[in-house]
Design an enzyme around this catalytic site. Structure first.
Site, PDB file in Angstrom:
ATOM      1  N   HIS A   6       0.834  -1.211   0.000  1.00  8.81           N
ATOM      2  CA  HIS A   6       0.000   0.000   0.000  1.00  8.81           C
ATOM      3  C   HIS A   6       0.864   1.254   0.000  1.00  8.81           C
ATOM      4  O   HIS A   6       2.053   1.208   0.312  1.00  8.81           O
ATOM      5  CB  HIS A   6      -0.973   0.039   1.189  1.00  8.81           C
ATOM      6  CG  HIS A   6      -0.343   0.032   2.547  1.00  8.81           C
ATOM      7  ND1 HIS A   6      -0.342  -1.065   3.365  1.00  8.81           N
ATOM      8  CD2 HIS A   6       0.309   1.001   3.237  1.00  8.81           C
ATOM      9  CE1 HIS A   6       0.279  -0.772   4.484  1.00  8.81           C
ATOM     10  NE2 HIS A   6       0.684   0.475   4.437  1.00  8.81           N
ATOM     11  N   ARG A  10      -2.047  10.745   4.275  1.00  7.06           N
ATOM     12  CA  ARG A  10      -2.762  11.370   5.380  1.00  7.06           C
ATOM     13  C   ARG A  10      -3.804  12.314   4.789  1.00  7.06           C
ATOM     14  O   ARG A  10      -3.476  13.133   3.915  1.00  7.06           O
ATOM     15  CB  ARG A  10      -1.794  12.118   6.292  1.00  7.06           C
ATOM     16  CG  ARG A  10      -0.826  11.192   7.006  1.00  7.06           C
ATOM     17  CD  ARG A  10       0.068  11.905   7.992  1.00  7.06           C
ATOM     18  NE  ARG A  10       0.917  10.969   8.698  1.00  7.06           N
ATOM     19  CZ  ARG A  10       2.159  10.637   8.290  1.00  7.06           C
ATOM     20  NH1 ARG A  10       2.670  11.191   7.207  1.00  7.06           N
ATOM     21  NH2 ARG A  10       2.866   9.745   8.959  1.00  7.06           N
ATOM     22  N   GLU A  58      -3.752   3.355   1.635  1.00  2.72           N
ATOM     23  CA  GLU A  58      -4.110   3.439   3.059  1.00  2.72           C
ATOM     24  C   GLU A  58      -4.376   4.905   3.396  1.00  2.72           C
ATOM     25  O   GLU A  58      -3.445   5.718   3.456  1.00  2.72           O
ATOM     26  CB  GLU A  58      -2.968   2.895   3.923  1.00  2.72           C
ATOM     27  CG  GLU A  58      -3.167   3.015   5.406  1.00  2.72           C
ATOM     28  CD  GLU A  58      -1.936   2.603   6.182  1.00  2.72           C
ATOM     29  OE1 GLU A  58      -0.826   2.597   5.627  1.00  2.72           O
ATOM     30  OE2 GLU A  58      -2.076   2.281   7.372  1.00  2.72           O
ATOM     31  N   ASN A  62      -5.971  11.437  11.048  1.00  2.00           N
ATOM     32  CA  ASN A  62      -5.656  11.777  12.433  1.00  2.00           C
ATOM     33  C   ASN A  62      -6.769  12.663  12.958  1.00  2.00           C
ATOM     34  O   ASN A  62      -7.026  13.732  12.371  1.00  2.00           O
ATOM     35  CB  ASN A  62      -4.314  12.511  12.508  1.00  2.00           C
ATOM     36  CG  ASN A  62      -3.136  11.594  12.268  1.00  2.00           C
ATOM     37  OD1 ASN A  62      -2.887  10.689  13.048  1.00  2.00           O
ATOM     38  ND2 ASN A  62      -2.426  11.793  11.169  1.00  2.00           N
ATOM     39  N   HIS A  76       3.185  11.204  -7.478  1.00  2.00           N
ATOM     40  CA  HIS A  76       1.808  10.780  -7.767  1.00  2.00           C
ATOM     41  C   HIS A  76       1.672   9.282  -7.552  1.00  2.00           C
ATOM     42  O   HIS A  76       2.663   8.550  -7.428  1.00  2.00           O
ATOM     43  CB  HIS A  76       1.423  11.132  -9.217  1.00  2.00           C
ATOM     44  CG  HIS A  76       2.331  10.532 -10.251  1.00  2.00           C
ATOM     45  ND1 HIS A  76       3.404  11.207 -10.807  1.00  2.00           N
ATOM     46  CD2 HIS A  76       2.342   9.297 -10.821  1.00  2.00           C
ATOM     47  CE1 HIS A  76       4.010  10.422 -11.686  1.00  2.00           C
ATOM     48  NE2 HIS A  76       3.407   9.268 -11.702  1.00  2.00           N
ATOM     49  N   GLU A 124      -2.184   9.971 -11.283  1.00  2.00           N
ATOM     50  CA  GLU A 124      -2.005   9.850 -12.736  1.00  2.00           C
ATOM     51  C   GLU A 124      -2.911   8.743 -13.255  1.00  2.00           C
ATOM     52  O   GLU A 124      -2.956   7.649 -12.684  1.00  2.00           O
ATOM     53  CB  GLU A 124      -0.543   9.511 -13.070  1.00  2.00           C
ATOM     54  CG  GLU A 124      -0.269   9.440 -14.555  1.00  2.00           C
ATOM     55  CD  GLU A 124       1.156   9.033 -14.892  1.00  2.00           C
ATOM     56  OE1 GLU A 124       1.871   8.530 -14.002  1.00  2.00           O
ATOM     57  OE2 GLU A 124       1.559   9.219 -16.057  1.00  2.00           O
TER      58      GLU A 124
END
Ligand SMILES: C[C@@H](O)C(=O)SC[C@H](NC(=O)CC[C@H](N)C(=O)O)C(=O)NCC(=O)O
Ligand code: NI
Length: 137
Positions: A6, A10, A58, A62, A76, A124
């Site tokens: 992965h 964030r 992922e 937070n 990208h 992309e």
């Protein structure tokens, strides 16, 4: 055999990000997990599960953090589509920002486009075809 599992991003609004990657880019929400102690939530999205060989994204939220400094280092994530032109029509209709209209790479034959996700990360889109499958031409 090793595998790319992965890429972690964030995000400032998890529902907004999940909606973009699922409803706009056609991914599945594979699983979510909440960490009460360290106050964050993870959401894994992708076109299939890692156990099927898919690399996934992922999304990390937070709690209470709505924005991040994007910086200038991240490039990208690339996604393969059978038809990037219709994908861009759908993305545009959803109100997302297309930063590079679909078309052939300058001096090359592969058709690409660039879009921004809701947090400003570049995605992309690469046209998949027999001739250029997996070729960065
Ligand atoms: C589930 C596995 O794929 C992970 O990546 S968990 C790694 C862990 N993530 C967090 O703690 C998320 C919240 C944290 N505040 C953050 O924003 O990263 C971790 O160790 N993260 C640190 C990192 O540098 O990725
Ligand atoms: Ni991770």
């Amino acid at each position: 055999m090793s595998q790319v599992l992965h890429t972690m991003l964030r995000v400032g609004d998890l529902d907004r990000a999940i909606h973009f990657y699922t409803h706009v880019l056609g991914m599945k929400l594979l699983r979510q997990s909440v960490n009460e102690e360290y106050k964050y939530t993870l959401a894994f999205v992708g076109y299939g599960d890692e156990s099927q060989g898919h690399a996934v994204i992922e999304l990390t939220y937070n709690w209470g953090v709505e924005q991040y400094e994007q910086g200038n280092a991240f490039g990208h994530i690339a996604l393969g589509f059978d038809d990037i032109y219709s994908a861009c029509d759908k993305i545009r209709a959803a109100g997302a920002n297309i930063t590079r209209e679909p078309g052939p790479v300058l001096g090359g034959s592969t058709h690409i486009a660039f879009v921004e996700d809701p947090d400003g990360y570049k995605i992309e889109l690469i046209q998949r075809s027999q001739a250029t499958e997996g070729v960065g031409s």
